[in-house]
Design an enzyme around this catalytic site. Structure first.
Site, PDB file in Angstrom:
ATOM      1  N   SER A   9       3.188  -1.397  10.665  1.00  0.00           N
ATOM      2  CA  SER A   9       4.627  -1.447  10.946  1.00  0.00           C
ATOM      3  C   SER A   9       5.235  -2.825  10.708  1.00  0.00           C
ATOM      4  O   SER A   9       6.158  -3.230  11.419  1.00  0.00           O
ATOM      5  CB  SER A   9       4.920  -0.941  12.361  1.00  0.00           C
ATOM      6  OG  SER A   9       4.504   0.407  12.500  1.00  0.00           O
ATOM      7  N   ASN A  22       0.867  -1.180   0.000  1.00  0.00           N
ATOM      8  CA  ASN A  22       0.000   0.000   0.000  1.00  0.00           C
ATOM      9  C   ASN A  22       0.901   1.227   0.000  1.00  0.00           C
ATOM     10  O   ASN A  22       1.402   1.638   1.037  1.00  0.00           O
ATOM     11  CB  ASN A  22      -0.890  -0.026   1.262  1.00  0.00           C
ATOM     12  CG  ASN A  22      -1.757   1.212   1.371  1.00  0.00           C
ATOM     13  OD1 ASN A  22      -1.892   1.973   0.411  1.00  0.00           O
ATOM     14  ND2 ASN A  22      -2.334   1.419   2.546  1.00  0.00           N
ATOM     15  N   TRP A  23       1.076   1.792  -1.183  1.00  0.00           N
ATOM     16  CA  TRP A  23       2.017   2.925  -1.303  1.00  0.00           C
ATOM     17  C   TRP A  23       1.444   4.218  -0.760  1.00  0.00           C
ATOM     18  O   TRP A  23       2.155   5.204  -0.644  1.00  0.00           O
ATOM     19  CB  TRP A  23       2.404   3.128  -2.768  1.00  0.00           C
ATOM     20  CG  TRP A  23       3.320   2.074  -3.297  1.00  0.00           C
ATOM     21  CD1 TRP A  23       3.836   0.997  -2.619  1.00  0.00           C
ATOM     22  CD2 TRP A  23       3.845   1.987  -4.629  1.00  0.00           C
ATOM     23  NE1 TRP A  23       4.634   0.259  -3.447  1.00  0.00           N
ATOM     24  CE2 TRP A  23       4.658   0.844  -4.687  1.00  0.00           C
ATOM     25  CE3 TRP A  23       3.699   2.772  -5.776  1.00  0.00           C
ATOM     26  CZ2 TRP A  23       5.328   0.468  -5.853  1.00  0.00           C
ATOM     27  CZ3 TRP A  23       4.360   2.405  -6.927  1.00  0.00           C
ATOM     28  CH2 TRP A  23       5.168   1.260  -6.962  1.00  0.00           C
ATOM     29  N   LYS A  24       0.142   4.244  -0.508  1.00  0.00           N
ATOM     30  CA  LYS A  24      -0.509   5.472  -0.034  1.00  0.00           C
ATOM     31  C   LYS A  24      -0.217   6.606  -1.033  1.00  0.00           C
ATOM     32  O   LYS A  24      -0.149   6.347  -2.227  1.00  0.00           O
ATOM     33  CB  LYS A  24      -0.068   5.793   1.398  1.00  0.00           C
ATOM     34  CG  LYS A  24      -0.223   4.559   2.304  1.00  0.00           C
ATOM     35  CD  LYS A  24      -0.054   4.850   3.761  1.00  0.00           C
ATOM     36  CE  LYS A  24      -0.237   3.555   4.557  1.00  0.00           C
ATOM     37  NZ  LYS A  24      -0.213   3.752   5.982  1.00  0.00           N
ATOM     38  N   GLU A  83      -7.056   5.303   7.297  1.00  0.00           N
ATOM     39  CA  GLU A  83      -6.777   6.687   6.902  1.00  0.00           C
ATOM     40  C   GLU A  83      -7.954   7.257   6.106  1.00  0.00           C
ATOM     41  O   GLU A  83      -8.276   8.437   6.215  1.00  0.00           O
ATOM     42  CB  GLU A  83      -5.463   6.745   6.101  1.00  0.00           C
ATOM     43  CG  GLU A  83      -4.269   6.536   7.036  1.00  0.00           C
ATOM     44  CD  GLU A  83      -3.053   5.921   6.385  1.00  0.00           C
ATOM     45  OE1 GLU A  83      -2.953   5.878   5.150  1.00  0.00           O
ATOM     46  OE2 GLU A  83      -2.171   5.448   7.139  1.00  0.00           O
ATOM     47  N   GLY A  86       2.294   2.905  10.701  1.00  0.00           N
ATOM     48  CA  GLY A  86       3.291   3.948  10.470  1.00  0.00           C
ATOM     49  C   GLY A  86       3.978   4.444  11.722  1.00  0.00           C
ATOM     50  O   GLY A  86       4.648   5.477  11.704  1.00  0.00           O
ATOM     51  N   GLU A 134      -5.605  -4.170  10.804  1.00  0.00           N
ATOM     52  CA  GLU A 134      -4.601  -3.128  10.989  1.00  0.00           C
ATOM     53  C   GLU A 134      -4.929  -2.316  12.237  1.00  0.00           C
ATOM     54  O   GLU A 134      -5.747  -1.377  12.174  1.00  0.00           O
ATOM     55  CB  GLU A 134      -4.591  -2.190   9.777  1.00  0.00           C
ATOM     56  CG  GLU A 134      -4.235  -2.863   8.477  1.00  0.00           C
ATOM     57  CD  GLU A 134      -3.649  -1.877   7.466  1.00  0.00           C
ATOM     58  OE1 GLU A 134      -2.558  -2.140   6.979  1.00  0.00           O
ATOM     59  OE2 GLU A 134      -4.274  -0.839   7.212  1.00  0.00           O
ATOM     60  N   GLY A 194       2.783  -0.743   4.296  1.00  0.00           N
ATOM     61  CA  GLY A 194       2.910   0.632   3.842  1.00  0.00           C
ATOM     62  C   GLY A 194       4.366   1.005   3.673  1.00  0.00           C
ATOM     63  O   GLY A 194       5.005   0.721   2.658  1.00  0.00           O
ATOM     64  N   GLY A 195       4.936   1.631   4.701  1.00  0.00           N
ATOM     65  CA  GLY A 195       6.291   2.174   4.631  1.00  0.00           C
ATOM     66  C   GLY A 195       7.333   1.202   4.098  1.00  0.00           C
ATOM     67  O   GLY A 195       8.171   1.565   3.261  1.00  0.00           O
ATOM     68  N   HIS A 228      -9.684   1.531   4.522  1.00  0.00           N
ATOM     69  CA  HIS A 228      -8.431   1.779   5.249  1.00  0.00           C
ATOM     70  C   HIS A 228      -8.680   2.847   6.320  1.00  0.00           C
ATOM     71  O   HIS A 228      -9.438   3.795   6.095  1.00  0.00           O
ATOM     72  CB  HIS A 228      -7.344   2.236   4.275  1.00  0.00           C
ATOM     73  CG  HIS A 228      -5.989   2.274   4.917  1.00  0.00           C
ATOM     74  ND1 HIS A 228      -5.619   3.275   5.771  1.00  0.00           N
ATOM     75  CD2 HIS A 228      -4.966   1.405   4.872  1.00  0.00           C
ATOM     76  CE1 HIS A 228      -4.396   3.032   6.221  1.00  0.00           C
ATOM     77  NE2 HIS A 228      -3.975   1.900   5.693  1.00  0.00           N
TER      78      HIS A 228
HETATM   79  P1  PGA Z   1       2.643   0.772   7.609  1.00  0.00           P
HETATM   80  O1  PGA Z   1       1.199   0.956   6.934  1.00  0.00           O
HETATM   81  O2  PGA Z   1       3.188  -0.553   7.102  1.00  0.00           O
HETATM   82  O3  PGA Z   1       3.442   1.942   7.113  1.00  0.00           O
HETATM   83  O4  PGA Z   1       2.461   0.754   9.081  1.00  0.00           O
HETATM   84  C1  PGA Z   1       0.328  -0.126   6.761  1.00  0.00           C
HETATM   85  C2  PGA Z   1      -0.964   0.353   6.168  1.00  0.00           C
HETATM   86  O5  PGA Z   1      -1.451   1.416   6.551  1.00  0.00           O
HETATM   87  O6  PGA Z   1      -1.563  -0.318   5.295  1.00  0.00           O
END
Ligand code: PGA
Length: 250
Positions: free
Chosen positions: A209, A10-12, A99, A175, A169, A230-231, A97
């Site tokens: 994370s 998930n590159w956001k 966010e 993050g 999640e 994500g990251g 998600h």
């Molecule tokens: P993260 O994000 O790996 O940067 O914690 C995961 C996500 O929000 O899908």
């Protein structure tokens, strides 16, 4: 139980189309060294999907979107529909998600509408659920994620649930570098699995994370079938290494 395994990037809101092209060039050369039994999905921003589709052609990398609208077309300024995604070979779509729930008014109700549209349009929904730190401290984690799961799939036949994906999640872990302990994540994920009939063979991913250093400890848990990352997915070499570690726990 033979649940398929998936790793989803998930590159956001990261990477231009040019950066996406460079990433996929660097990533696809590593595919021969990656385990065959792990499905790999990249979810770039909308503006990079066209370039990603061309770059990944002929490889086993699958494409995901980070959201979509539940209507197929119409007066929804700024939105993207399922047919628009399918035109580029997108096969998966992340829905709900945290966010988007926090910043873009995504609710259990709209997630449910989107799940129905995704399934009708032959897209695989990846539904994200998870609790806040306050909810965890108040001891309502299980109730919350079960309610989110049931709401997301309300009206979906049990028979269709093997074809969806769920991502657990914990919001406090996204993050932050504070990942949820693998055994605790597994416990919550087993609770999610037993919250509806039909989830026995549904892949449930952990997200929050996850990285190269901790992925193996999740991969060995019985109810964890992969990750939503994500990251740690933003660097092609690091993401490839994470997939290797996911498949071969020490
Ligand atoms: P993260 O994000 O790996 O940067 O914690 C995961 C996500 O929000 O899908």
């Amino acid at each position: 139980m033979n649940v398929r395994r998936l790793v989803v990037a998930n590159w956001k809101m990261n990477k231009t189309a040019a950066e996406t092209a460079d990433y996929i060039d660097a990533f696809v050369v590593q595919l021969p060294s990656l385990p065959r039994d792990v499905e790999i999905v990249l979810a770039p921003p909308f503006t990079s999907i066209c370039r990603a589709a061309a770059k990944r052609e002929g490889s086993r990398v699958r494409l995901g979107a980070q959201t979509m609208h539940w209507e197929l077309h119409g007066a929804f300024t700024g939105e993207i529909s399922a047919p628009m995604l399918r035109e580029f070979g997108v096969s998966h779509v992340i829905l709900g998600h945290s966010e988007r729930r926090a910043h873009c008014n995504e609710t259990d109700r709209t997630v449910n509408l989107k799940v129905h549209t995704a399934l009708e349009q032959s897209l695989i929904p990846i539904v994200a659920v998870g609790e806040t730190l306050e909810q965890r401290r108040a001891g309502v984690t299980d109730d919350h994620v079960v309610a989110q799961t049931r709401a997301a799939f309300d009206g979906v036949d049990a028979g269709a649930l093997a074809g969806v994906v769920i991502a657990y999640e914990p919001i406090w872990a996204i993050g932050t570098g504070e990942n949820c302990e693998p055994a605790e994540a597994n416990r919550v994920m087993a609770t999610i699995r037993s919250s509806l009939q039909g989830l026995r063979e549904t892949p449930i991913l952990y997200g929050g994370s996850m990285n190269t250093g901790n992925v193996a400890s999740y991969a060995t848990q019985p109810d964890i079938n992969g990750g939503l990352i994500g990251g740690a997915s933003l660097d092609p070499d690091g993401f490839a290494q994470l997939i290797r570690s996911a498949a071969s726990p020490p």
